[in-house]
Scaffold this motif. Structure first.
Motif, PDB file in Angstrom:
ATOM      1  N   ILE A  88       0.687  -0.732   0.362  1.00 44.30           N
ATOM      2  CA  ILE A  88       0.144   0.155   0.124  1.00 44.30           C
ATOM      3  C   ILE A  88       0.917   0.966  -0.102  1.00 44.30           C
ATOM      4  O   ILE A  88       1.977   1.162   1.044  1.00 44.30           O
ATOM      5  CB  ILE A  88      -0.930  -0.052   1.192  1.00 44.30           C
ATOM      6  N   ASP A  89       0.146   1.779  -0.650  1.00 45.20           N
ATOM      7  CA  ASP A  89       1.774   3.132  -0.915  1.00 45.20           C
ATOM      8  C   ASP A  89       0.543   4.198  -1.207  1.00 45.20           C
ATOM      9  O   ASP A  89      -0.426   4.267  -1.582  1.00 45.20           O
ATOM     10  CB  ASP A  89       2.040   3.163  -2.202  1.00 45.20           C
ATOM     11  N   TYR A  90       1.487   5.270  -1.187  1.00 45.04           N
ATOM     12  CA  TYR A  90       0.543   6.562   0.062  1.00 45.04           C
ATOM     13  C   TYR A  90       1.003   7.566  -0.472  1.00 45.04           C
ATOM     14  O   TYR A  90       2.397   8.098  -0.577  1.00 45.04           O
ATOM     15  CB  TYR A  90       0.637   7.139   1.093  1.00 45.04           C
ATOM     16  N   TYR A  91       0.692   8.474  -1.529  1.00 46.66           N
ATOM     17  CA  TYR A  91       0.361   9.995  -1.986  1.00 46.66           C
ATOM     18  C   TYR A  91      -0.014  10.700  -1.820  1.00 46.66           C
ATOM     19  O   TYR A  91      -1.677  10.685  -1.692  1.00 46.66           O
ATOM     20  CB  TYR A  91       0.996   9.993  -3.910  1.00 46.66           C
ATOM     21  N   GLN A  92       0.526  12.210  -1.218  1.00 48.57           N
ATOM     22  CA  GLN A  92      -0.696  13.951  -1.108  1.00 48.57           C
ATOM     23  C   GLN A  92      -0.140  14.331  -1.820  1.00 48.57           C
ATOM     24  O   GLN A  92       0.644  14.876  -1.900  1.00 48.57           O
ATOM     25  CB  GLN A  92      -0.951  13.898   0.529  1.00 48.57           C
ATOM     26  N   SER A  93      -1.674  15.274  -2.392  1.00 48.55           N
ATOM     27  CA  SER A  93      -1.473  16.907  -3.112  1.00 48.55           C
ATOM     28  C   SER A  93      -2.259  17.860  -2.505  1.00 48.55           C
ATOM     29  O   SER A  93      -3.413  17.029  -2.765  1.00 48.55           O
ATOM     30  CB  SER A  93      -0.705  16.475  -4.307  1.00 48.55           C
ATOM     31  N   ASN A  94      -2.015  18.926  -2.796  1.00 48.01           N
ATOM     32  CA  ASN A  94      -3.257  19.895  -2.934  1.00 48.01           C
ATOM     33  C   ASN A  94      -3.119  20.238  -4.018  1.00 48.01           C
ATOM     34  O   ASN A  94      -4.104  21.130  -4.929  1.00 48.01           O
ATOM     35  CB  ASN A  94      -2.805  21.430  -1.812  1.00 48.01           C
ATOM     36  N   VAL A  95      -2.183  19.903  -4.948  1.00 43.58           N
ATOM     37  CA  VAL A  95      -2.125  20.962  -6.200  1.00 43.58           C
ATOM     38  C   VAL A  95      -3.180  19.359  -7.642  1.00 43.58           C
ATOM     39  O   VAL A  95      -2.158  18.147  -7.553  1.00 43.58           O
ATOM     40  CB  VAL A  95      -0.777  20.774  -6.754  1.00 43.58           C
ATOM     41  N   GLU A  96      -3.816  20.130  -8.340  1.00 42.83           N
ATOM     42  CA  GLU A  96      -4.113  19.404  -9.663  1.00 42.83           C
ATOM     43  C   GLU A  96      -3.516  18.316 -10.382  1.00 42.83           C
ATOM     44  O   GLU A  96      -3.739  17.276 -10.113  1.00 42.83           O
ATOM     45  CB  GLU A  96      -6.169  19.681  -9.851  1.00 42.83           C
ATOM     46  N   GLY A  97      -2.798  18.741 -10.862  1.00 44.50           N
ATOM     47  CA  GLY A  97      -2.247  18.667 -11.861  1.00 44.50           C
ATOM     48  C   GLY A  97      -0.692  17.809 -11.437  1.00 44.50           C
ATOM     49  O   GLY A  97      -0.959  16.388 -11.871  1.00 44.50           O
ATOM     50  N   GLU A  98      -0.289  17.550 -10.094  1.00 45.62           N
ATOM     51  CA  GLU A  98       0.233  16.283  -9.431  1.00 45.62           C
ATOM     52  C   GLU A  98      -0.796  15.156  -9.001  1.00 45.62           C
ATOM     53  O   GLU A  98       0.064  13.927  -9.183  1.00 45.62           O
ATOM     54  CB  GLU A  98       0.931  17.169  -7.999  1.00 45.62           C
ATOM     55  N   ILE A  99      -1.694  15.532  -8.806  1.00 40.82           N
ATOM     56  CA  ILE A  99      -2.774  13.934  -8.833  1.00 40.82           C
ATOM     57  C   ILE A  99      -2.825  13.398 -10.392  1.00 40.82           C
ATOM     58  O   ILE A  99      -3.016  12.340  -9.924  1.00 40.82           O
ATOM     59  CB  ILE A  99      -4.299  14.461  -7.799  1.00 40.82           C
TER      60      ILE A  99
END
Length: 140
Positions: free
Chosen positions: A43-54
């Motif tokens: 299970i990997d995790y990623y968080q971003s507040n930026v639409e393009g990064e998602i």
């Protein structure tokens, strides 16, 4: 099996923001609980507040992972670009929400992403993520 969890804007503040809606637990603590429960999964995790990064993350892992659990936060209700990114990849995506978005403001009742996703889970607190992961483990 490889699962990617992606959290969108403001979800980096879980445990400190609007506790009556989102609870007291930060996501990194809950992530450890998920990893302990699903020891046979990566299970990997990623968080971003930026639409393009998602969108970039979806493109990066959308052909190699077995499942994506996505809480796009407010982008759920506004981002055709994220919906298009989900539609463009092979990895199935489960849209999740901590709160029951249908008990909240009217604008939260519409998801721009749902039609491109395998399914939607909302309103079970942090356990929405667990349910999203479990959905990849059952035959539908």
């Amino acid at each position: 099996m490889k699962i990617q969890i992606i959290n969108g804007p403001n979800l980096n503040l879980l445990g400190v923001r609007e506790k009556s809606i989102y609870g007291n637990t930060d996501f990194e603590t809950y992530l450890q609980t998920l990893r302990q429960r699903f020891t046979d999964l990566t299970i990997d995790y990623y968080q971003s507040n930026v639409e393009g990064e998602i969108i970039n993350k979806l493109h990066e892992i959308g052909f190699t992972y077995d499942g994506i659990v996505l809480n796009a936060g407010a982008y759920t209700h506004t981002s055709i670009a994220i919906a298009d990114a989900i539609a463009a990849i092979n990895t199935p995506v489960i849209e999740v929400h901590i709160s029951n978005v249908y008990k909240r403001e009217e604008f939260r009742h519409t998801s721009m992403l749902a039609a491109s996703c395998k399914g939607v889970i909302a309103g079970f607190g942090m356990n929405s993520y667990q349910l999203g992961i479990e959905s990849f483990l059952i035959e539908l």
